[in-house]
Scaffold this active site. Structure first.
Site, PDB file in Angstrom:
ATOM      1  N   ASP A 137      43.657  -6.919  18.520  1.00 63.36           N
ATOM      2  CA  ASP A 137      43.233  -7.847  17.466  1.00 63.36           C
ATOM      3  C   ASP A 137      43.103  -7.183  16.101  1.00 63.36           C
ATOM      4  O   ASP A 137      42.407  -7.688  15.227  1.00 63.36           O
ATOM      5  CB  ASP A 137      41.893  -8.497  17.848  1.00 63.36           C
ATOM      6  N   ALA A 140      45.763  -1.897  12.636  1.00 62.24           N
ATOM      7  CA  ALA A 140      45.967  -0.461  12.865  1.00 62.24           C
ATOM      8  C   ALA A 140      46.420  -0.194  14.304  1.00 62.24           C
ATOM      9  O   ALA A 140      47.337   0.602  14.534  1.00 62.24           O
ATOM     10  CB  ALA A 140      44.676   0.296  12.565  1.00 62.24           C
ATOM     11  N   CYS A 196      38.485 -13.432  15.275  1.00 64.60           N
ATOM     12  CA  CYS A 196      37.997 -14.669  15.874  1.00 64.60           C
ATOM     13  C   CYS A 196      36.539 -14.931  15.528  1.00 64.60           C
ATOM     14  O   CYS A 196      36.117 -16.078  15.391  1.00 64.60           O
ATOM     15  CB  CYS A 196      38.148 -14.611  17.397  1.00 64.60           C
TER      16      CYS A 196
END
Length: 263
Positions: A137, A140, A196
């Site tokens: 998520d 990087a 999220c």
């Protein structure tokens, strides 16, 4: 399946029963199921996307799964992360997902790795996998996964989902014309991270995108069909409308262009 069929299947009676619906498919059959049972999938992330990925790969007969995630199960995860349960709140996500997979298929070999994957760890782990699934998520980690996949010529199945919008593609460095993740999302132009926790996510969206990721991985491992390499599928779940754009390898890509040494 019997010897009268002219097949030396090499599968146990339990496996013949468990995977019978795959064996009935001409494109998979005994040989394709053997390939799945002999394969190793590396899954980075055991949350919204990683949940359906792990459950479908494990239940479909991928012989070895390595699940990687540093987080623990939280009550807010249960709205969409279907590998976890109320009883496992506070448990490491990888351990929770491992339990869920083994409940479906006790024969699966599932390794739970509770860490945040960095470049050094990925360089070793990706080299040992047959396919890598990016269910992470953050930007990087996605670039670190892509770099390792290009270095070791491993196919990468990448998915993302936020709000009502999802996307999925395959980046396959074994194919000369296939772009890598950095061709589409250059490392130097990292967008603002959308999480999220602050943006929200439509619960079934991660199931849809994660299921597509699992399907693409199974196709790659079994050697069937045509993968999404060179194509980015995007879903607007508000209208349940899919769109597709064609992707090409970028000549100046710092990761996969000819003459570039990843790392």
């Amino acid at each position: 399946m019997t010897q009268d069929d002219g097949l030396d299947d090499g599968l146990s009676d339990d496996a013949l029963l468990r995977y019978s619906r795959h064996l009935l498919l001409d494109e998979i059959g005994i040989e394709g199921q053997r390939k799945l049972l002999a394969s190793h999938a590396l899954v980075i992330g055991a949350g919204g996307l990683g949940s359906p990925v792990a459950l479908y790969l494990g239940s479909a007969g991928v012989g070895r799964l390595t699940l990687v995630d540093a987080d623990t199960v939280d009550t807010t995860n249960l709205q969409r992360q279907i590998a976890h349960s109320q009883a496992r709140v506070g448990q490491r996500k990888v351990e929770s997902a491992r339990e869920a997979v083994l409940a479906l298929n006790p024969e699966a070999r599932v390794t739970a790795v509770a860490l945040r994957a960095d470049a050094a760890w990925l360089d070793t782990a990706v080299a040992e996998a047959d396919v890598v699934l990016d269910c992470s998520d953050n930007f990087a980690t996605r670039h670190a996964i892509n770099l390792a996949c290009v270095r070791h010529a491993k196919p990468l199945v990448s998915g993302a989902a936020i709000g009502f919008d999802g996307q999925v593609s395959v980046y396959d460095p074994r194919l000369p014309a296939s772009p890598c993740y950095a061709c589409l999302f250059p490392p130097e132009s990292a967008p603002d991270e959308a999480r999220c926790a602050t943006m929200g996510v439509f619960a079934p969206l991660v199931g849809i995108i994660g299921s597509v990721q699992a399907a693409e991985a199974l196709k790659l491992l079994a050697g069937i069909g045509t993968s999404l390499a060179g194509r980015l599928q995007m879903l607007d779940a508000r209208r349940m409308a899919w769109s597709e754009i064609r992707l090409a390898r970028q000549a100046g890509c710092p990761v996969c262009s000819p003459g570039t040494a990843p790392g």
